[in-house]
Design a protein around this motif. Structure first.
Motif, short mmCIF file in Angstrom:
data_model
loop_
_atom_site.label_atom_id
_atom_site.label_comp_id
_atom_site.label_asym_id
_atom_site.label_seq_id
_atom_site.Cartn_x
_atom_site.Cartn_y
_atom_site.Cartn_z
N GLY A 154 50.11 28.34 38.62
CA GLY A 154 50.04 26.91 38.84
C GLY A 154 48.95 26.29 38.00
O GLY A 154 47.90 26.90 37.77
N TYR A 155 49.20 25.07 37.50
CA TYR A 155 48.21 24.32 36.72
C TYR A 155 47.74 25.09 35.49
O TYR A 155 46.59 24.96 35.05
N GLY A 156 48.63 25.92 34.93
CA GLY A 156 48.28 26.70 33.75
C GLY A 156 47.53 27.98 34.04
O GLY A 156 47.20 28.72 33.11
N LEU A 157 47.28 28.28 35.32
CA LEU A 157 46.59 29.52 35.70
C LEU A 157 47.58 30.55 36.21
O LEU A 157 48.55 30.20 36.90
N HIS A 158 47.33 31.82 35.91
CA HIS A 158 48.11 32.92 36.46
C HIS A 158 47.15 33.80 37.24
O HIS A 158 46.20 34.36 36.69
N LEU A 159 47.39 33.90 38.54
CA LEU A 159 46.49 34.62 39.44
C LEU A 159 47.11 35.96 39.84
O LEU A 159 48.28 36.01 40.24
N ARG A 160 46.34 37.01 39.73
CA ARG A 160 46.75 38.32 40.26
C ARG A 160 45.91 38.58 41.51
O ARG A 160 44.71 38.91 41.41
N ILE A 161 46.49 38.35 42.66
CA ILE A 161 45.81 38.56 43.93
C ILE A 161 46.08 40.00 44.35
O ILE A 161 47.22 40.36 44.67
N ASP A 162 45.03 40.81 44.33
CA ASP A 162 45.20 42.27 44.36
C ASP A 162 44.32 42.88 45.46
O ASP A 162 43.09 42.76 45.43
N LYS A 163 44.97 43.57 46.42
CA LYS A 163 44.22 44.20 47.51
C LYS A 163 43.36 45.37 47.00
O LYS A 163 42.41 45.78 47.67
N GLY A 164 43.70 45.88 45.86
CA GLY A 164 42.94 47.00 45.31
C GLY A 164 41.89 46.58 44.31
O GLY A 164 41.20 47.44 43.72
N ALA A 165 41.72 45.29 44.08
CA ALA A 165 40.76 44.83 43.06
C ALA A 165 39.34 44.96 43.58
O ALA A 165 39.00 44.44 44.65
N ALA A 166 38.51 45.63 42.82
CA ALA A 166 37.10 45.80 43.17
C ALA A 166 36.26 44.83 42.35
O ALA A 166 35.50 45.22 41.46
#
Length: 359
Positions: free
Chosen positions: A49-61
């Protein structure tokens, strides 16, 4: 390079504890879900959205980031809220999309800045060296810079513009090659010449002589510089009469200037035309002693800001309530409105720049 760039999609990685809660938060803000996996126990959601691509990741540290959403209608997006916190800790701040020029009230004072103070030259935009002529900037109402380029040649500048109230470029020493939107082909600004840069006129510094020095005035001190990646200069059209937020471009040439009596007896000045080009917002004059031998009288002014810079020679300035100031080439001073002062001595070769600006 262009094809490779088109094939790359950047993602901003966000941590997550409860994927469904984070997805609901960003959906409410106008982001859409593009991908989610694995199907049996989702751990990653890709949203855009709004030119942003978000990777919402439960494993992201990684720590939760701050994201600015720029909009001129924040109420439509979040009501009265301007700062939102996602379940995963991501901070969303709603900020104005259109830059709003803020001009603070002038904090008036009499101040002298001498070249012998040995102030540091700092590296600024495009590798230019800057010396601040009004360190406290009168509360942010003005910036006055002594700028130099020691080694001449092409200048690594780009087409850009300034969101500003008033801006002056005075060529002090050497020469500089410039080009401006709708003002014709590139030209040389020689020592003694000056230009006013109306708000948001596109321009570019192309080339400079060795040991170029200019005096640059900007009102207010803090203003936005924006790179224009689309425009190429010079433009095909030539429109010297075009107004940029009520001001026209002005190029004053010392070679064509004439000298007239100044507002204070004993001196004469050359008018730059900037008072007319700015519709009274500013006045820029170069002043020198005349041959009348008349003794200058005390005077004051009613500009919001009055800045002066010694171009040549020296002068003795007596200001009401202050000790005598002995000013030499390269020195600058600002004078508050209504304060009386008088030039009580000067060298025969004296010339100084005077810039008055309205509030």
């Amino acid at each position: 390079m262009g094809n490779k760039a088109a094939a790359i999609l950047p993602q901003l990685v966000l941590p997550s504890n409860e994927l469904s809660e984070d997805m609901a938060f960003f959906t409410k803000l106008g982001f859409r879900l593009d991908n989610i996996f694995p199907a049996d126990d989702p751990a990653v959601a890709i949203m855009s959205g709004y030119g942003l691509h978000l990777r919402i990741d439960k494993g992201a540290a990684c720590p939760a980031p701050n994201i600015h959403l720029l909009t001129d209608d924040p109420e439509a997006l979040a009501g009265a809220e301007r700062t939102l916190i996602a379940p995963n800790g991501t901070t969303i701040q709603l900020l104005p999309r259109s830059y709003q020029l803020q001009r603070p009230a002038t904090q008036h004072k009499f101040e002298v800045r001498q070249l012998q103070d040995q102030d540091p030259w700092v590296i600024g935009r495009a590798g230019m060296l800057y010396r601040d002529l009004i360190p406290d900037r009168l509360g942010g109402s003005i910036i006055a810079s002594h700028i130099r380029i020691p080694h001449g040649g092409p200048v690594p500048d780009m087409v850009h513009y300034h969101t500003i109230g008033f801006q002056l470029i005075y060529c002090y020493k050497g020469w500089v090659k410039l080009v401006y939107e709708d003002q014709g082909p590139p030209f040389i600004l020689h020592a003694g010449d000056c230009v006013t840069q109306p708000p948001e006129i596109r321009h570019q510094v192309l080339e400079a002589s060795d040991n170029l020095e200019v005096i640059e005035i900007g009102v207010p001190a803090v203003h936005m510089t924006t790179i224009d990646h689309e425009m190429t200069l010079p433009t095909a059209q030539i429109r010297p009469e075009r107004e940029f937020q009520g001001q026209t471009f002005c190029h004053h040439r010392v070679a064509a200037a004439s000298w007239k009596p100044w507002r204070i007896k004993g001196f004469e000045h050359r008018e730059t035309g900037i008072h007319q080009a700015t519709k009274g917002v500013a006045s820029v004059q170069v002043v020198r002693p005349d041959q009348s031998g008349e003794k200058p009288q005390a005077s004051s002014h009613d500009w919001d800001i009055l800045f002066s810079f010694v171009l040549k020679g020296s002068l003795d300035l007596q200001v009401e309530g202050y000790a005598l100031e002995q000013l030499k080439q390269g020195d600058a001073w600002v004078m508050p409105p209504g304060l009386g002062s008088r030039v009580v001595g000067w060298s025969e070769d004296l010339e100084f720049l005077e810039v008055g600006v309205l509030g």
